[in-house]
Design a protein around this motif. Sequence first.
Motif, PDB file in Angstrom:
ATOM      1  N   UNK A  63       0.745  -1.289  -0.150  1.00 60.91           N
ATOM      2  CA  UNK A  63       0.051   0.108   0.084  1.00 60.91           C
ATOM      3  C   UNK A  63       0.847   1.252   0.102  1.00 60.91           C
ATOM      4  N   UNK A  64       0.127   2.306  -0.517  1.00 58.69           N
ATOM      5  CA  UNK A  64       0.850   3.758  -0.287  1.00 58.69           C
ATOM      6  C   UNK A  64       1.403   4.078   0.999  1.00 58.69           C
ATOM      7  N   UNK A  65       0.403   3.926   1.892  1.00 57.26           N
ATOM      8  CA  UNK A  65       0.888   4.465   3.125  1.00 57.26           C
ATOM      9  C   UNK A  65       2.149   3.813   3.703  1.00 57.26           C
ATOM     10  N   UNK A  66       2.296   2.286   3.460  1.00 59.96           N
ATOM     11  CA  UNK A  66       3.538   1.944   4.237  1.00 59.96           C
ATOM     12  C   UNK A  66       4.728   2.410   3.169  1.00 59.96           C
ATOM     13  N   UNK A  67       4.509   2.326   1.792  1.00 57.85           N
ATOM     14  CA  UNK A  67       5.714   2.427   0.772  1.00 57.85           C
ATOM     15  C   UNK A  67       6.319   3.981   1.266  1.00 57.85           C
ATOM     16  N   UNK A 103       5.779   9.561  21.480  1.00 59.11           N
ATOM     17  CA  UNK A 103       4.432   8.664  21.469  1.00 59.11           C
ATOM     18  C   UNK A 103       3.375   9.014  20.400  1.00 59.11           C
ATOM     19  N   UNK A 104       3.035   7.937  19.469  1.00 52.24           N
ATOM     20  CA  UNK A 104       2.031   8.299  18.534  1.00 52.24           C
ATOM     21  C   UNK A 104       0.848   7.339  19.039  1.00 52.24           C
ATOM     22  N   UNK A 115       9.656   9.034  12.885  1.00 51.07           N
ATOM     23  CA  UNK A 115       9.493  10.163  11.885  1.00 51.07           C
ATOM     24  C   UNK A 115       8.549   9.464  10.752  1.00 51.07           C
ATOM     25  N   UNK A 116       8.939   8.298  10.290  1.00 48.25           N
ATOM     26  CA  UNK A 116       8.410   7.518   9.417  1.00 48.25           C
ATOM     27  C   UNK A 116       6.866   7.313   9.665  1.00 48.25           C
ATOM     28  N   UNK A 117       6.701   6.847  10.773  1.00 47.19           N
ATOM     29  CA  UNK A 117       5.159   6.366  11.343  1.00 47.19           C
ATOM     30  C   UNK A 117       4.336   7.798  11.452  1.00 47.19           C
ATOM     31  N   UNK A 177       3.584   9.039   8.073  1.00 49.61           N
ATOM     32  CA  UNK A 177       2.481   8.003   7.704  1.00 49.61           C
ATOM     33  C   UNK A 177       0.892   8.693   8.184  1.00 49.61           C
ATOM     34  N   UNK A 178       1.151   9.002   9.559  1.00 49.78           N
ATOM     35  CA  UNK A 178       0.071   9.598   9.872  1.00 49.78           C
ATOM     36  C   UNK A 178      -0.431  11.063   9.519  1.00 49.78           C
ATOM     37  N   UNK A 179       0.187  11.427   9.121  1.00 50.65           N
ATOM     38  CA  UNK A 179       0.027  12.939   8.657  1.00 50.65           C
ATOM     39  C   UNK A 179      -0.739  12.789   7.233  1.00 50.65           C
TER      40      UNK A 179
END
Length: 341
Positions: free
Chosen positions: A29-33, A116-117, A162-164, A167-169
Motif C-alpha cells: 500500500x501507499x501508506x507503507x511505501x 508517542x504516537x 518520523x516514518x510513522x 504516515x499519520x500525516x
Amino acid sequence: MKNIKLYGFLLGVALLNSCASTKNFSYEGKGFKEAYNSITSSELKENLYIIADDKMEGRDTGSAGQKKAGEYMIEQYKKNGIGFPAALGSYYQKVPSDAMKKYGETLPDSENIMAFIEGSEKPNEIIVISAHYDHVGMKNGEVYNGADDDGSGTVAVMEIAEAFQEAKKKGYGPKRSILFLHVTGEEHGLFGSEYYSDHPVFPLANTVADLNIDMIGRDDPENRGKQYVYVIGSEMLSTELKKINEAANKTSVNLELNYKYDDPKDPDRLYYRSDHYNFAKHNIPVAFFFDGIHEDYHKPTDTPDRIDYELLTKRTKLIFSTAWELANRPERIIVDGKNTR
C-alpha cells in the motif's frame, strides 16, 4: 424495496472502503511505501554525528553530555510533531539514583526519554520500540563516543518514529499506539528499562511487543561484508513474532537473519544483556536486533565515521516494517512461548 437497494449500496461502499484501507496498510500500500522510503541514510547519519559527537562526552548515565544528547533528541521529536505520553506530562521519565544501585555504584539521577504516537483504532494496545541512549562516558580524558553502541539504535528509533509520523500525516497512522522508548543506564545494568518495567507509563498487560535495537551500524568479524542482522528472542515468547519479522524482511530489505545468539543457553547470554529482557521477563514478546561484537566495542574508536550507513538504513527499514505489521494487523500477536527466566 428502495430501502433494501440503499442498504446494499451502502454495504458495498463500506466493503470497498474497508478493502482500500486494508490495502493501504499492507506492504503493497501507499501508506507503507511512502513511510518506508522516508527512512534515509542521510538523516540517520546527520543525527548520529550529533548524538555521538565529542561534545556529548560519551553520554554516561546522568552526565551533562547524556542530557545534552537527550535534549537534541527531544528537539527532533518536537520538530517532527511527535509528542509524548499524556500520562507522563513530558518526554522525560525520571530514573532516580536510588533505582540504580545494583553493583555498588553511585550514579546520578537520569531520565528515560519517550515519544508517542497514539493508535487510531486500538490506542490502548502498545508497541514499544526501544534503544538505550547512554554509553560509557570518558576515560582518562578520552571520549568513548558510542556511535554503534548505542547511537545507531538511538537514531534508528528516531527515524522510525518520523516514518510513522509521516504516515499519520497522510492518513495512515498506526492502528495501535507506538511508544518510542530511549532508556538510560543500560551500560551500568539495564537500569532504565528495568525502571520502566517497574513503573510503566502504560500497563504491561497492554504492551503487545518490544522491538529492541542495540548496535545495528557495524559488522562483526564473523560476518564481515555481509548483509545481515542478528535477531534474538523473536520466537521465545511468540512464534508469530518471528514469522512476522521474517515476512517483513522478505518484503523489504531481505537481509540474512542470523539466529546464532537466539538461545538462552548461548555462552554469551545476549538474550539477557540488553533492554528487551526487562520486557521479556514480564512475558511480553521481544525481538532484539544486533550487529555482533566488533573490534571497536566499548573502545574510543566506536566513532560515527566507522558506521556502515547503508546497512544501518536497511536494518532500520526492517525494524520499521516489522513494527508496521505489529501495529496494523487485525489481532495482537499471541503469547505462546515460555519465559526463559
